[in-house]
Design a protein around this motif. Structure first.
Motif, PDB file in Angstrom:
ATOM      1  N   SER A  12      31.031-114.776 -20.528  1.00 17.99           N
ATOM      2  CA  SER A  12      29.697-115.149 -20.996  1.00 17.99           C
ATOM      3  C   SER A  12      29.175-114.087 -21.963  1.00 17.99           C
ATOM      4  CB  SER A  12      28.750-115.347 -19.819  1.00 17.99           C
ATOM      5  OG  SER A  12      28.408-114.097 -19.267  1.00 17.99           O
ATOM      6  N   TYR A  27      28.294-114.858 -25.883  1.00 16.74           N
ATOM      7  CA  TYR A  27      26.991-114.535 -26.447  1.00 16.74           C
ATOM      8  C   TYR A  27      27.164-113.743 -27.746  1.00 16.74           C
ATOM      9  CZ  TYR A  27      22.231-112.895 -26.850  1.00 16.74           C
ATOM     10  OH  TYR A  27      20.986-112.626 -27.329  1.00 16.74           O
ATOM     11  N   GLU A  83      25.886-114.856 -31.364  1.00 18.40           N
ATOM     12  CA  GLU A  83      25.025-113.973 -32.159  1.00 18.40           C
ATOM     13  C   GLU A  83      25.611-113.753 -33.544  1.00 18.40           C
ATOM     14  OE1 GLU A  83      23.821-110.250 -30.132  1.00 18.40           O
ATOM     15  OE2 GLU A  83      21.961-111.165 -30.828  1.00 18.40           O
TER      16      GLU A  83
END
Lengths: 258, 283
Positions: free
Chosen positions: A207, A211, A215
């Motif tokens: 995770s 992320y 981003e």
């Protein structure tokens, strides 16, 4: 679950507008649940079944097998409603158990029959939707219906990561078996625990990396994606409207005049 | 080719564990616009960390980074601006693809740039066609093969039209056909004027493809030069556990035997070597 997922990507109805399919399944389901009559439920079961199998191209045998899944639950729970233990016997049958009777009434038989049919009719509606509509399409419908974005984004991520998690789990399990991780009951229990903790650690690490990757593509807290579904067709909408109106009046008639 | 410096790192330090060990240990380098650059070095030598620093995902504890002469700033707006120009393709596509639908996945980045949906649609369609994604565009992400996922993860980035693309071991775990496809995509990027940095372990590919090779060792640049310079430097290769490219080795062996003329520019790939052998006068 994975079987259903595969079926819906191969369905012949996959590229129909998801809103149409959602509306058909939703409205028909509501009529079926509210009417609670055997006749309406049978019509719904037949219509949704025929659409899924014939129009959607799901093999009949597989469809029937899927229908038996809720049936098992249903029969068990209806037994609990159907059978009573009472001091006085009821009108359908009664088995003496000492001072008590295991007994059932005609009314409860009719009630259980209605319940089973309504449940099967409702399940067939939901099967129609899940056998013809992939998850991303459903999310588009939910967006149209103003379902909160947070909820939809969670569903999107969870749906994608269920498969990654399952694949990781099965890879770990295979590698455990290759090293005799299931040679007896004790070892397999221990392996299963290790598998759980390894999965947890990997899920957390993944995770974090996901992320980062999001981003890197300018993620700003909102997931925005394009929708790919085809526009709804007037003829299909008309068919749904005709069917559901007819079904509605049929339900009214059975309810109040039958 | 322009000589403008597109990316510059000045004495970067980065540690994942509060200064116990440094993933970047005084890294300095300059990347010129439009170049094809291969980053090489052992696992854990800081290539991936450097990539993450270049997109502002990680912030170096010391040192400075510049994009086109402008120093990196870490407020939200500057970061979004930076990330719209620096694209990164991660090594494991499963860490990058978050949508079950290929089409939605590719549309994510470009919509984040604020492009209107109609235009975004066109761009997504273009990149799907360009990268030959059409045959599996309607399949869910979990049904794709590793190579197909890689294609999608490259499309993810290309659709955003970055000025520089960082690819982290793009050929890892791919079959030969998909390696070829990825290499073609990389060539297309260069033709489109995009600066390409590839972290790779494939010396033969780096030797044939790159304009410049940068050797990383323990968070620092050990050597930065043309492929010929770098791959002729035996001590540097030994330090980074790399073997010289086969074509170069063979050429040098043939030159030592006097079969080929050692003073000519060494061939950079197999076809060039073959031609050199066919053109030599023979006994």
């Amino acid at each position: 679950m994975i079987a259903i997922d595969q079926l819906c990507y191969h369905s012949k109805l996959r590229y129909e507008n998801p809103g149409e399919k959602f509306a058909f399944a939703g409205i028909t389901l509501c009529i079926c649940v509210i009417s609670r009559t055997i006749e309406v439920s049978s019509v719904v079961l037949a219509a949704a079944g025929i659409l899924t199998v014939w129009k959607g191209g799901v093999p009949v045998s597989r469809y029937l097998r899927f229908l038996t899944v809720p049936l098992a639950f249903l029969l068990l729970s209806s037994l609990a409603i159907f059978l009573r233990v009472k001091e006085a016997p009821l009108d359908l049958f009664a088995l003496p158990l000492g001072r008590w009777y295991l007994t059932a009434s005609r009314d409860s038989l009719a009630y259980v029959a209605r319940l089973v049919f309504t449940a099967m009719g409702s399940v067939s509606c939901l099967y129609f939707l899940s056998f013809t509509t992939p998850m991303p399409d459903l999310l588009e419908v939910l967006a149209r219906l103003h379902c909160p974005a947070l909820l939809r984004e969670l569903m999107l991520l969870i749906y994608r990561f269920i498969f990654i998690l399952l694949r990781t789990a099965s890879a770990i399990a295979t590698s455990q078996r290759c090293r005799l991780g299931n040679k007896d009951y004790r070892t397999s229990l221990k392996s299963f625990g290790l598998l759980g903790s390894a999965l947890m650690i990997r899920a957390v690490a993944r995770s974090g990396r996901l992320y980062d990757a999001m981003e890197a593509r300018c993620y700003d807290g909102r997931i925005r994606v394009l929708s790919e579904s085809r526009p709804p067709r007037k003829s299909v909408i008309a068919w749904i409207a005709v069917f559901d109106t007819a079904l509605f009046f049929f339900a009214l008639w059975r309810k109040f005049c039958g | 080719m322009s000589d403008q410096i597109i990316l510059k790192a000045d004495n970067l330090y980065f540690s994942y564990d509060e200064d116990h060990s440094h993933s970047l240990n005084g890294l300095s380098l300059e990347i010129r616009q439009g170049q094809k650059i291969a980053l090489m070095g052992a696992n854990g030598s800081g290539k991936s960390t450097f990539f993450l620093c270049c997109t502002g995902i990680l912030k170096p504890q010391k040192g400075r980074l510049f994009f086109k002469g402008e120093e990196f700033r870490y407020d939200k707006k500057s970061l979004l601006d930076l990330r719209s120009k620096v694209g990164i393709v991660f090594q494991d596509p499963d860490n990058q693809l978050f949508c079950a639908s290929v089409y939605q996945e590719i549309s994510f980045g470009i919509l984040n740039l604020g492009v209107p949906p109609e235009e975004a649609k066109k761009e997504v369609e273009n990149v799907i066609q360009q990268l030959e994604i059409t045959p599996f565009r309607h399949q869910p992400a979990h049904a794709l093969s590793g190579g197909q996922k890689k294609q999608v993860s490259i499309a993810d980035i290309l659709v955003m039209h970055p000025e520089i693309i960082l690819l982290d071991e793009p050929a890892a775990a791919l079959d030969p056909r998909h390696i070829r496809m990825v290499n073609q995509m990389v060539d297309q990027m260069t033709e489109a004027g995009i600066t390409v940095l590839i972290a790779t372990h494939d010396v033969d590919y780096a030797y044939g493809w790159a304009d410049e090779v940068i050797l990383f060792q323990e968070g620092r640049v050990l050597l930065h030069g043309s492929p010929l310079e770098v791959f002729s430097n035996r001590p540097a290769l030994d330090q980074t556990n790399l073997e010289p490219p086969a074509v170069l080795e063979l050429f040098q062996a043939l030159a030592r035997k006097g079969i080929l003329d050692g003073s000519q520019t060494p061939p950079r790939n197999l076809p060039e070597l073959k031609r050199a052998i066919e053109e030599c006068p023979g006994p």
